[in-house]
Every structure is written in C-alpha cells, then in structure tokens.
Design a protein around this motif. Structure first.
Motif, PDB file in Angstrom:
ATOM      1  N   THR A 114     -35.406 -31.551  -1.134  1.00 48.98           N
ATOM      2  CA  THR A 114     -34.259 -31.342  -0.605  1.00 48.98           C
ATOM      3  C   THR A 114     -33.939 -32.971  -0.044  1.00 48.98           C
ATOM      4  O   THR A 114     -34.625 -33.340   0.512  1.00 48.98           O
ATOM      5  N   CYS A 115     -32.576 -33.149  -0.067  1.00 49.75           N
ATOM      6  CA  CYS A 115     -32.153 -34.524   0.249  1.00 49.75           C
ATOM      7  C   CYS A 115     -30.828 -34.143   1.236  1.00 49.75           C
ATOM      8  O   CYS A 115     -29.890 -33.256   1.253  1.00 49.75           O
ATOM      9  N   ASN A 116     -30.739 -34.980   2.490  1.00 49.21           N
ATOM     10  CA  ASN A 116     -29.646 -34.932   3.213  1.00 49.21           C
ATOM     11  C   ASN A 116     -28.383 -35.865   2.966  1.00 49.21           C
ATOM     12  O   ASN A 116     -27.502 -35.882   3.702  1.00 49.21           O
ATOM     13  N   CYS A 117     -28.225 -36.053   1.720  1.00 49.90           N
ATOM     14  CA  CYS A 117     -26.906 -36.918   1.157  1.00 49.90           C
ATOM     15  C   CYS A 117     -26.075 -36.043   0.964  1.00 49.90           C
ATOM     16  O   CYS A 117     -26.257 -34.599   0.529  1.00 49.90           O
ATOM     17  N   GLN A 118     -24.787 -36.428   0.538  1.00 48.09           N
ATOM     18  CA  GLN A 118     -23.316 -35.358   0.276  1.00 48.09           C
ATOM     19  C   GLN A 118     -23.668 -35.167  -1.473  1.00 48.09           C
ATOM     20  O   GLN A 118     -23.368 -33.948  -1.598  1.00 48.09           O
ATOM     21  N   GLY A 119     -24.233 -35.920  -2.035  1.00 46.95           N
ATOM     22  CA  GLY A 119     -24.104 -35.519  -3.531  1.00 46.95           C
ATOM     23  C   GLY A 119     -25.202 -34.381  -3.646  1.00 46.95           C
ATOM     24  O   GLY A 119     -25.039 -33.427  -4.255  1.00 46.95           O
ATOM     25  N   PHE A 120     -26.363 -34.494  -2.825  1.00 51.00           N
ATOM     26  CA  PHE A 120     -27.270 -33.232  -2.981  1.00 51.00           C
ATOM     27  C   PHE A 120     -26.815 -32.017  -2.466  1.00 51.00           C
ATOM     28  O   PHE A 120     -26.909 -31.002  -3.175  1.00 51.00           O
ATOM     29  N   SER A 121     -25.908 -32.054  -1.384  1.00 49.27           N
ATOM     30  CA  SER A 121     -25.215 -30.941  -0.774  1.00 49.27           C
ATOM     31  C   SER A 121     -24.388 -30.289  -1.716  1.00 49.27           C
ATOM     32  O   SER A 121     -24.044 -28.969  -1.876  1.00 49.27           O
ATOM     33  N   MET A 165     -28.792 -31.657  -6.604  1.00 45.14           N
ATOM     34  CA  MET A 165     -29.465 -32.831  -7.075  1.00 45.14           C
ATOM     35  C   MET A 165     -28.826 -34.211  -6.825  1.00 45.14           C
ATOM     36  O   MET A 165     -27.744 -34.237  -6.557  1.00 45.14           O
ATOM     37  N   CYS A 166     -29.868 -35.267  -6.740  1.00 40.54           N
ATOM     38  CA  CYS A 166     -29.252 -36.427  -6.407  1.00 40.54           C
ATOM     39  C   CYS A 166     -30.221 -37.610  -7.012  1.00 40.54           C
ATOM     40  O   CYS A 166     -31.357 -37.171  -7.175  1.00 40.54           O
ATOM     41  N   SER A 167     -29.718 -38.644  -6.862  1.00 35.88           N
ATOM     42  CA  SER A 167     -30.762 -39.732  -7.212  1.00 35.88           C
ATOM     43  C   SER A 167     -31.924 -39.972  -6.335  1.00 35.88           C
ATOM     44  O   SER A 167     -33.052 -40.540  -7.021  1.00 35.88           O
ATOM     45  N   HIS A 168     -31.837 -39.782  -5.141  1.00 36.16           N
ATOM     46  CA  HIS A 168     -32.905 -39.958  -4.257  1.00 36.16           C
ATOM     47  C   HIS A 168     -34.124 -38.852  -4.428  1.00 36.16           C
ATOM     48  O   HIS A 168     -35.117 -39.231  -4.265  1.00 36.16           O
ATOM     49  N   VAL A 169     -33.763 -37.444  -4.797  1.00 38.50           N
ATOM     50  CA  VAL A 169     -34.581 -36.488  -5.060  1.00 38.50           C
ATOM     51  C   VAL A 169     -35.389 -36.966  -6.446  1.00 38.50           C
ATOM     52  O   VAL A 169     -36.578 -36.969  -6.528  1.00 38.50           O
TER      53      VAL A 169
HETATM   54 ZN   LIG Z   1     -29.727 -37.681  -1.869  1.00 39.12          ZN
END
Ligand SMILES: [Zn+2]
Length: 78
Positions: free
Chosen positions: A47-54, A58-62
C-alpha cells in the motif's frame, strides 16, 4: 495515468535510486511531488500513502517497489 506510463515512471524511480528500504516492510519512494511511504503487509500486499493509490489501489510508487524487490538479490528468511 495510463499503465505503461506508470510502469515507465516506476522503472525510472528504481533506476535513479529513489527507493529506500527502511525496514519492517517499509520503503521510502522519492517521487516527483514528494516522498511517499510504501508499506508491505505480512502477506505481501503493498500500500502507498499517495493520493493516486487511495483512488486507484495502484500507483507508480508501489510498482517501483515491486520492480525494486524483483531486481535485488533475495534475502534469506531469518
Ligand atoms: Zn504512491
């Protein structure tokens, strides 16, 4: 963000050394708009704490952490 753009961005984060493993299944990812924390659960869910993930789960960080873990030599389980 289209998937291929996200994957491309993830590869760039790994290549540029923007992933920092901080222990206990946690990774700092230095993105374009700040540093985000990617957390791995005991069952390997990221999980990531960025807005895209929420928004999209899924996001580029994950994606970057998945690539990072894939590329580095696996550690023995202690
Ligand atoms: Zn992220």
């Amino acid at each position: 963000m289209p998937l291929d753009v996200m994957v491309e961005k993830a590869f760039r984060l790994v290549r540029d050394g923007k992933i920092e493993e901080i222990g206990e299944g946690r990774f700092n990812v230095v993105g374009d708009h700040g540093t985000y924390t990617v957390q791995m659960s005991p069952i390997g869910r990221l999980t990531c704490n960025c807005q895209g993930f929420s928004r999209r789960k899924m996001c580029s960080h994950v994606a970057a952490v998945i690539i990072y873990r894939d590329l580095k030599p696996s550690k023995p389980i202690s």
